[in-house]
Design a protein around this motif. Sequence first.
Motif, PDB file in Angstrom:
ATOM      1  N   TYR A  66       0.270   6.871   4.532  1.00 17.03           N
ATOM      2  CA  TYR A  66       1.709   6.334   4.441  1.00 17.03           C
ATOM      3  C   TYR A  66       2.568   7.059   3.277  1.00 17.03           C
ATOM      4  O   TYR A  66       3.823   7.548   3.727  1.00 17.03           O
ATOM      5  CB  TYR A  66       1.677   5.100   3.845  1.00 17.03           C
ATOM      6  CG  TYR A  66       1.334   3.896   4.785  1.00 17.03           C
ATOM      7  CD1 TYR A  66       1.826   3.692   5.979  1.00 17.03           C
ATOM      8  CD2 TYR A  66       0.159   3.429   4.701  1.00 17.03           C
ATOM      9  CE1 TYR A  66       1.421   2.840   6.574  1.00 17.03           C
ATOM     10  CE2 TYR A  66      -0.445   2.629   5.656  1.00 17.03           C
ATOM     11  CZ  TYR A  66       0.085   2.161   6.674  1.00 17.03           C
ATOM     12  OH  TYR A  66      -0.262   1.255   7.584  1.00 17.03           O
ATOM     13  N   MET A  67       2.224   8.008   2.512  1.00 18.18           N
ATOM     14  CA  MET A  67       3.062   8.873   1.700  1.00 18.18           C
ATOM     15  C   MET A  67       3.791   8.085   0.759  1.00 18.18           C
ATOM     16  O   MET A  67       4.662   8.871   0.113  1.00 18.18           O
ATOM     17  CB  MET A  67       3.510   9.954   2.442  1.00 18.18           C
ATOM     18  CG  MET A  67       2.462  10.924   3.045  1.00 18.18           C
ATOM     19  SD  MET A  67       3.275  12.019   4.040  1.00 18.18           S
ATOM     20  CE  MET A  67       3.467  11.452   5.343  1.00 18.18           C
ATOM     21  N   CYS A  87       0.951   2.065  -2.462  1.00 16.47           N
ATOM     22  CA  CYS A  87       0.190   2.467  -1.572  1.00 16.47           C
ATOM     23  C   CYS A  87      -0.287   1.149  -0.628  1.00 16.47           C
ATOM     24  O   CYS A  87      -0.956   0.377  -0.980  1.00 16.47           O
ATOM     25  CB  CYS A  87      -1.350   2.846  -2.001  1.00 16.47           C
ATOM     26  SG  CYS A  87      -2.232   3.450  -0.662  1.00 16.47           S
ATOM     27  N   PRO A  88       0.531   1.269   0.650  1.00 21.82           N
ATOM     28  CA  PRO A  88       0.393   0.088   1.545  1.00 21.82           C
ATOM     29  C   PRO A  88      -1.279  -0.116   1.919  1.00 21.82           C
ATOM     30  O   PRO A  88      -1.641  -1.284   2.226  1.00 21.82           O
ATOM     31  CB  PRO A  88       1.259   0.378   2.780  1.00 21.82           C
ATOM     32  CG  PRO A  88       2.060   1.348   2.163  1.00 21.82           C
ATOM     33  CD  PRO A  88       1.399   2.265   1.159  1.00 21.82           C
ATOM     34  N   GLY A 100       6.785  12.380   4.002  1.00 23.65           N
ATOM     35  CA  GLY A 100       6.828  12.811   5.509  1.00 23.65           C
ATOM     36  C   GLY A 100       6.910  11.693   6.240  1.00 23.65           C
ATOM     37  O   GLY A 100       6.908  10.033   5.801  1.00 23.65           O
ATOM     38  N   THR A 101       6.706  11.667   7.598  1.00 23.93           N
ATOM     39  CA  THR A 101       6.489  10.552   8.532  1.00 23.93           C
ATOM     40  C   THR A 101       4.913  10.342   8.427  1.00 23.93           C
ATOM     41  O   THR A 101       3.915  11.018   8.988  1.00 23.93           O
ATOM     42  CB  THR A 101       6.939  10.867   9.889  1.00 23.93           C
ATOM     43  OG1 THR A 101       8.145  11.457   9.972  1.00 23.93           O
ATOM     44  CG2 THR A 101       6.621   9.941  10.969  1.00 23.93           C
ATOM     45  N   PRO A 102       4.495   9.110   8.496  1.00 25.96           N
ATOM     46  CA  PRO A 102       3.112   8.542   8.540  1.00 25.96           C
ATOM     47  C   PRO A 102       2.811   8.812  10.083  1.00 25.96           C
ATOM     48  O   PRO A 102       3.561   8.805  11.000  1.00 25.96           O
ATOM     49  CB  PRO A 102       3.111   7.271   8.139  1.00 25.96           C
ATOM     50  CG  PRO A 102       4.208   7.053   7.717  1.00 25.96           C
ATOM     51  CD  PRO A 102       5.546   7.846   8.131  1.00 25.96           C
ATOM     52  N   PRO A 103       1.565   8.724  10.218  1.00 29.99           N
ATOM     53  CA  PRO A 103       0.909   8.865  11.618  1.00 29.99           C
ATOM     54  C   PRO A 103       1.223   7.669  12.526  1.00 29.99           C
ATOM     55  O   PRO A 103       1.307   6.448  11.759  1.00 29.99           O
ATOM     56  CB  PRO A 103      -0.666   8.807  11.576  1.00 29.99           C
ATOM     57  CG  PRO A 103      -0.845   9.052  10.067  1.00 29.99           C
ATOM     58  CD  PRO A 103       0.084   8.765   9.158  1.00 29.99           C
ATOM     59  N   ALA A 104       1.541   7.574  13.549  1.00 34.34           N
ATOM     60  CA  ALA A 104       2.079   6.679  14.545  1.00 34.34           C
ATOM     61  C   ALA A 104       1.174   5.569  14.620  1.00 34.34           C
ATOM     62  O   ALA A 104       1.629   4.345  14.649  1.00 34.34           O
ATOM     63  CB  ALA A 104       2.327   7.253  15.784  1.00 34.34           C
ATOM     64  N   ASP A 105      -0.063   5.608  14.289  1.00 33.67           N
ATOM     65  CA  ASP A 105      -1.019   4.701  14.544  1.00 33.67           C
ATOM     66  C   ASP A 105      -1.591   4.009  13.041  1.00 33.67           C
ATOM     67  O   ASP A 105      -2.679   3.404  12.945  1.00 33.67           O
ATOM     68  CB  ASP A 105      -2.286   4.980  15.482  1.00 33.67           C
ATOM     69  CG  ASP A 105      -3.077   6.246  14.776  1.00 33.67           C
ATOM     70  OD1 ASP A 105      -2.448   6.768  13.945  1.00 33.67           O
ATOM     71  OD2 ASP A 105      -4.006   6.454  15.213  1.00 33.67           O
TER      72      ASP A 105
END
Length: 112
Positions: free
Chosen positions: A14-15, A50-51, A84-89
């Motif tokens: 998630y970053m 951190c989620p 950045g953008t976390p992975p879509a999944d």
Amino acid sequence: MTYVVTENCIRCKYMDCIEVCPVDCFYVGENMLVINPDECIDCGVCEPECPAEAIFPDSDDRAGAWAEKNTEFSRIWPNITRKGTPPADADEWKDKPDKAALFSPEPGQSAG
């Protein structure tokens, strides 16, 4: 003491932790982040951000073997200073246990 990113980060990445780190001690791999223990100032601000609940103090039993991976890969992966953008999944992987076998030693792309 230092903080350690554990397998809960794998495939989530998630970053959110990167945004709050005052010393930019995060490094990015293909499917997870690690913390450089020599740069971490033990402030702990990353842990509650951190989620995936993937960050623990190195004194926590859950940090275990991941402390060594954080040290090793923070030396070879690029530093990351912006989210950045976390992975879509990412949400699909967030609460899955036993993701260690999915760990990739490949470096990721730094957003900053």
